[in-house]
Scaffold this motif. Structure first.
Motif, short mmCIF file in Angstrom:
data_model
loop_
_atom_site.label_atom_id
_atom_site.label_comp_id
_atom_site.label_asym_id
_atom_site.label_seq_id
_atom_site.Cartn_x
_atom_site.Cartn_y
_atom_site.Cartn_z
N GLU A 102 0.69 -1.35 -0.02
CA GLU A 102 -0.13 -0.24 0.01
C GLU A 102 0.80 1.29 -0.03
OE1 GLU A 102 -2.27 -0.37 3.68
OE2 GLU A 102 -3.47 -2.04 2.53
N ILE A 103 1.85 1.05 0.77
CA ILE A 103 2.78 2.37 0.77
C ILE A 103 3.79 2.64 -0.44
CG2 ILE A 103 4.88 3.17 1.90
CD1 ILE A 103 4.19 1.73 4.36
N ALA A 104 3.85 1.58 -1.30
CA ALA A 104 4.50 1.76 -2.56
C ALA A 104 3.83 2.40 -3.68
CB ALA A 104 5.02 0.30 -3.10
N GLU A 105 2.19 2.33 -3.44
CA GLU A 105 1.53 2.68 -4.55
C GLU A 105 1.24 4.28 -4.15
OE1 GLU A 105 -2.04 0.41 -3.78
OE2 GLU A 105 -1.51 -1.35 -4.71
N LEU A 106 1.59 4.67 -3.06
CA LEU A 106 1.37 6.37 -2.78
C LEU A 106 2.49 6.94 -3.54
CD1 LEU A 106 0.90 6.08 1.06
CD2 LEU A 106 -0.78 6.34 -0.53
N SER A 107 2.04 8.12 -3.91
CA SER A 107 2.97 8.94 -4.53
C SER A 107 3.93 9.72 -3.53
CB SER A 107 2.22 10.28 -5.22
OG SER A 107 1.59 11.09 -4.18
N THR A 108 5.07 10.61 -3.63
CA THR A 108 6.05 11.04 -3.04
C THR A 108 5.36 12.05 -2.03
OG1 THR A 108 7.80 10.78 -4.57
CG2 THR A 108 8.04 11.96 -2.77
N GLU A 109 4.41 12.82 -2.75
CA GLU A 109 3.81 13.84 -1.66
C GLU A 109 2.61 13.37 -0.82
OE1 GLU A 109 3.58 13.93 -5.35
OE2 GLU A 109 5.09 15.37 -5.72
N GLU A 110 2.09 12.28 -1.31
CA GLU A 110 1.16 11.47 -0.51
C GLU A 110 1.86 10.97 1.02
OE1 GLU A 110 -0.54 8.81 -3.36
OE2 GLU A 110 -2.50 10.04 -3.51
N LEU A 111 3.10 10.45 0.54
CA LEU A 111 3.76 9.82 1.61
C LEU A 111 4.19 10.86 2.50
CD1 LEU A 111 6.54 7.70 -0.20
CD2 LEU A 111 4.85 6.97 1.46
N ALA A 112 4.54 11.86 2.08
CA ALA A 112 4.87 13.20 3.04
C ALA A 112 3.65 13.67 3.70
CB ALA A 112 5.47 14.60 2.37
N ALA A 113 2.66 13.63 3.31
CA ALA A 113 1.22 13.86 4.12
C ALA A 113 1.01 13.12 5.16
CB ALA A 113 0.46 14.24 3.09
N ARG A 114 1.37 11.92 4.54
CA ARG A 114 0.74 10.68 5.47
C ARG A 114 1.66 10.74 6.75
NH1 ARG A 114 -2.80 6.37 4.52
NH2 ARG A 114 -3.00 5.31 6.53
N ILE A 115 2.89 10.98 6.51
CA ILE A 115 3.89 10.97 7.60
C ILE A 115 3.36 12.01 8.64
CG2 ILE A 115 6.13 11.58 8.33
CD1 ILE A 115 7.17 10.04 5.44
N GLY A 116 3.02 13.03 8.14
CA GLY A 116 2.53 14.27 9.14
C GLY A 116 1.22 13.78 9.88
N GLU A 117 0.32 13.19 9.09
CA GLU A 117 -0.73 12.75 9.69
C GLU A 117 -0.75 11.80 10.90
OE1 GLU A 117 -3.43 11.16 6.78
OE2 GLU A 117 -3.54 13.06 5.51
N GLU A 118 0.25 10.63 10.45
CA GLU A 118 0.53 9.65 11.42
C GLU A 118 1.39 10.18 12.62
OE1 GLU A 118 -0.53 6.53 11.31
OE2 GLU A 118 -1.86 6.93 9.48
N THR A 119 2.27 11.07 12.39
CA THR A 119 3.12 11.87 13.45
C THR A 119 2.05 12.39 14.62
OG1 THR A 119 4.98 12.06 12.09
CG2 THR A 119 4.89 13.28 13.97
N LYS A 120 0.94 13.23 13.86
CA LYS A 120 0.11 13.91 14.79
C LYS A 120 -0.69 12.86 15.59
CE LYS A 120 -0.60 18.12 11.93
NZ LYS A 120 -1.40 18.68 10.82
N ASN A 121 -0.98 11.87 14.79
CA ASN A 121 -1.86 10.69 15.53
C ASN A 121 -0.96 9.93 16.54
OD1 ASN A 121 -3.91 8.90 15.96
ND2 ASN A 121 -3.01 7.28 14.32
N LEU A 122 0.32 9.78 16.26
CA LEU A 122 0.95 9.28 17.46
C LEU A 122 1.24 10.25 18.64
CD1 LEU A 122 3.13 7.14 18.40
CD2 LEU A 122 5.06 8.56 17.29
N ASN A 123 1.42 11.43 18.29
CA ASN A 123 1.59 12.56 19.58
C ASN A 123 0.19 12.31 20.42
OD1 ASN A 123 3.93 13.21 18.90
ND2 ASN A 123 3.42 15.02 17.52
N LYS A 124 -0.91 12.43 19.56
CA LYS A 124 -2.49 12.13 20.24
C LYS A 124 -2.36 11.10 21.19
CE LYS A 124 -4.90 14.92 17.14
NZ LYS A 124 -6.12 15.00 16.00
N LEU A 125 -2.21 9.84 20.54
CA LEU A 125 -2.19 8.65 21.27
C LEU A 125 -1.19 8.61 22.41
CD1 LEU A 125 -1.97 5.88 18.33
CD2 LEU A 125 -3.94 6.56 20.20
N LYS A 126 0.04 9.18 22.51
CA LYS A 126 1.16 9.34 23.45
C LYS A 126 0.34 10.30 24.58
CE LYS A 126 5.47 8.86 21.45
NZ LYS A 126 6.77 9.12 21.05
N PHE A 127 -0.26 11.24 24.28
CA PHE A 127 -0.91 12.14 25.17
C PHE A 127 -1.71 11.61 25.79
CE2 PHE A 127 -3.69 15.44 26.52
CZ PHE A 127 -2.85 16.31 27.32
N ALA A 128 -2.80 10.94 25.18
CA ALA A 128 -3.98 10.19 25.67
C ALA A 128 -3.51 9.08 26.65
CB ALA A 128 -4.82 9.57 24.54
#
Length: 69
Positions: free
Chosen positions: A5-31
């Motif tokens: 699934e990751i290989a199918e993403l474009s480079t821009e989508e990868l960068a955006a997804r990294i940002g989203e997942e990082t925010k999600n990780l921070n929220k999970l850690k805080f919770a």
């Protein structure tokens, strides 16, 4: 998220997804710090997904650019 699934993403989508997942990780850690979350293994899963995304992004940056004709 699977590597296929990751290989199918474009480079821009990868960068955006990294940002989203990082925010999600921070929220999970805080919770989890405030009160124990139901499934703490989600933190590990998100961290591994971020690592997979970063690996694919690094691989693409290191690969030589295709020649234009």
């Amino acid at each position: 998220m699977k590597n296929s699934e990751i290989a199918e993403l474009s480079t821009e989508e990868l960068a955006a997804r990294i940002g989203e997942e990082t925010k999600n990780l921070n929220k999970l850690k805080f919770a989890h710090a405030v009160s124990a979350i139901e499934n703490p293994t989600r933190i590990t899963k998100v961290r591994k997904d971020i690592a997979r995304l970063n690996t694919e992004l690094t691989k693409r940056k290191a690969a030589p650019a295709p020649e234009a004709k």
